[in-house]
Motif scaffolding. Sequence first.
Motif, PDB file in Angstrom:
ATOM      1  N   ASP A 106      60.292  44.914  38.918  1.00  0.00           N
ATOM      2  CA  ASP A 106      59.503  44.251  39.772  1.00  0.00           C
ATOM      3  C   ASP A 106      60.447  45.166  41.091  1.00  0.00           C
ATOM      4  O   ASP A 106      61.458  45.172  41.156  1.00  0.00           O
TER       5      ASP A 106
ATOM      6  N   ASN B  82      59.985  43.996  44.833  1.00  0.00           N
ATOM      7  CA  ASN B  82      60.021  43.123  46.036  1.00  0.00           C
ATOM      8  C   ASN B  82      60.966  41.979  45.583  1.00  0.00           C
ATOM      9  O   ASN B  82      60.408  41.099  44.538  1.00  0.00           O
ATOM     10  N   GLY B  83      62.212  41.706  45.928  1.00  0.00           N
ATOM     11  CA  GLY B  83      63.057  40.488  45.461  1.00  0.00           C
ATOM     12  C   GLY B  83      64.134  40.723  44.251  1.00  0.00           C
ATOM     13  O   GLY B  83      64.984  40.016  44.059  1.00  0.00           O
ATOM     14  N   THR B  84      63.631  41.904  43.512  1.00  0.00           N
ATOM     15  CA  THR B  84      64.241  42.209  42.510  1.00  0.00           C
ATOM     16  C   THR B  84      65.166  43.518  42.702  1.00  0.00           C
ATOM     17  O   THR B  84      66.036  43.549  42.724  1.00  0.00           O
TER      18      THR B  84
ATOM     19  N   GLY C 108      59.799  36.819  40.561  1.00  0.00           N
ATOM     20  CA  GLY C 108      58.869  36.118  41.429  1.00  0.00           C
ATOM     21  C   GLY C 108      58.045  35.474  40.421  1.00  0.00           C
ATOM     22  O   GLY C 108      58.010  35.701  39.143  1.00  0.00           O
TER      23      GLY C 108
END
Length: 156
Positions: A20, A22-24, A100
């Motif tokens: 992933d 975004n955020g990962t 997420g």
Amino acid sequence: MVRMEIPGRGAYTIEYLVLDMNGTLATDGRISGKVRDKISLLAKHLKVYILTADTMGDAQERIERFNAELVRLKAGDEAPQKERFIREIGAEKTIAVGNGYNDHLMVKEAALGIAVIGREGAARETIANADVVVNEMIDALDLILKPLRHRATLRK
Ligand SMILES: [Mg+2]
């Protein structure tokens, strides 16, 4: 290709690493140089896919120096799209990494599902479905690069 012994589930031949964005992989839209270097190392053994809805339209730019393929998703209903993607390439040959809510299905479906908390946090559904939960993306990559680590974590 990487051979992985997953305790309680046997030996897997892993060919794909699905991340992933975004955020990962990226924190606040930025990807660290250390993470990029480790992915380059892993890309010698695995085909790396980076999944994103690319709402900002700059994903290709952000992964320009990566040895990875960008997979664009339609905005909305990303969880089943991600799940479908790894089913198509072969979930049993895939390590999926996400943070997420929209990662919870692919993390469950993959041979090895990793949840990354990172700076942006992780959804409880993704944590619940993961085989391993790590603090940082770099730790997820080390788990794969150093197979003895996950063996010790997952031993029953
Ligand atoms: Mg995310």
